[in-house]
Design an enzyme around this catalytic site. Structure first.
Site, PDB file in Angstrom:
ATOM      1  N   GLY A  23       0.807  -1.213   0.000  1.00  0.00           N
ATOM      2  CA  GLY A  23       0.000   0.000   0.000  1.00  0.00           C
ATOM      3  C   GLY A  23       0.840   1.261   0.000  1.00  0.00           C
ATOM      4  N   SER A  25       2.482   2.896  -2.402  1.00  0.00           N
ATOM      5  CA  SER A  25       2.157   3.855  -3.468  1.00  0.00           C
ATOM      6  C   SER A  25       0.836   4.548  -3.184  1.00  0.00           C
ATOM      7  CB  SER A  25       2.105   3.156  -4.830  1.00  0.00           C
ATOM      8  OG  SER A  25       3.389   2.732  -5.217  1.00  0.00           O
ATOM      9  N   ALA A  43       7.456   9.091 -12.723  1.00  0.00           N
ATOM     10  CA  ALA A  43       7.428   7.631 -12.879  1.00  0.00           C
ATOM     11  C   ALA A  43       8.797   7.148 -13.322  1.00  0.00           C
ATOM     12  CB  ALA A  43       6.369   7.251 -13.910  1.00  0.00           C
ATOM     13  N   ALA A  45       9.375   3.789 -13.842  1.00  0.00           N
ATOM     14  CA  ALA A  45       9.197   2.541 -14.592  1.00  0.00           C
ATOM     15  C   ALA A  45       9.075   2.833 -16.083  1.00  0.00           C
ATOM     16  CB  ALA A  45       7.950   1.815 -14.109  1.00  0.00           C
ATOM     17  N   HIS A  61      -1.131   1.599 -11.806  1.00  0.00           N
ATOM     18  CA  HIS A  61      -0.683   2.853 -11.186  1.00  0.00           C
ATOM     19  C   HIS A  61      -1.260   4.051 -11.943  1.00  0.00           C
ATOM     20  CE1 HIS A  61       2.517   1.875  -8.146  1.00  0.00           C
ATOM     21  NE2 HIS A  61       2.253   0.678  -8.636  1.00  0.00           N
ATOM     22  N   ALA A  63      -4.001   4.194 -13.684  1.00  0.00           N
ATOM     23  CA  ALA A  63      -5.453   4.272 -13.499  1.00  0.00           C
ATOM     24  C   ALA A  63      -5.837   4.918 -12.174  1.00  0.00           C
ATOM     25  CB  ALA A  63      -6.062   2.867 -13.599  1.00  0.00           C
TER      26      ALA A  63
END
Length: 188
Positions: A23, A25, A43, A45, A61, A63
């Site tokens: 949890g 993030s 971000a 990634a 992430h 969404a």
């Protein structure tokens, strides 16, 4: 904002750390949302055309983010992204430091140390509050492969350097955030 959530301040970053799927993030996103500031989501990634499961994680992430949040993709150029998006009345949310570390595993020790120093310097200069999400990876067995040990050691050392410099540090586990800044005792 609940009474347990501190307001974001300009006096330092907030570190949110924890294991996978804990949890962390969501907690970082809540802190950013509750700040009332405009948010840039940094971000680290990158999509991988050969890894559908990874891309599904990234999509999840995306969404969750409010439509008004700006997104900056910075898989390796984190320091530059923080400098570029630093502005008053704004909040920066970096998710995640573990992915950033993984993206830079191929750099040698000297180059890595320089990256860490640049990050710490930039965080000291940044006017906007910064929320940093980092994974906890050292709670299990020592990785059997050198790259795994390098990743674990670099990320662990980075979060240890960041913790004392942050205005608040949270450990998120099993869907609960623990304020380490209030409950913990700093180690010199």
């Amino acid at each position: 904002m609940s009474k347990t959530n501190p307001p974001l301040t300009r006096t330092g970053a907030i570190l949110v750390t924890g294991p996978a799927r804990s949890g962390k993030s969501e907690w970082a996103e809540r802190l950013a949302r509750d700040s009332g500031l405009a948010v840039t989501y940094v971000a680290t990634a990158r999509l991988d055309p050969d890894d559908a499961e990874w891309n599904t994680r990234i999509d999840a992430h995306r969404a969750r983010r409010p439509a008004e949040w700006q997104t900056c993709e910075a898989p390796t150029a984190l320091v530059a992204a923080l400098a570029e998006h630093d502005r008053a009345g704004h909040c920066l949310l970096v998710d995640s430091l573990g992915t950033w570390v993984a993206n830079l595993l191929e750099v040698d020790t000297a180059a890595w140390q320089a990256e860490v120093e640049h990050l710490l310097e930039q965080l000291g200069r940044t006017r906007a509050p910064v929320i940093l999400v980092a994974e906890e990876t050292g709670w299990g067995v020592i990785p059997a492969h050198p790259q795994g040990r390098l990743f674990r050691d670099r990320l662990g050392a980075l979060t240890r350097q960041l913790g004392p410099r942050c205005a608040a540090s949270y450990l998120v586990s099993a869907g609960h955030a623990i304020d380490l800044s209030r409950l913990g005792i700093p180690i010199d």
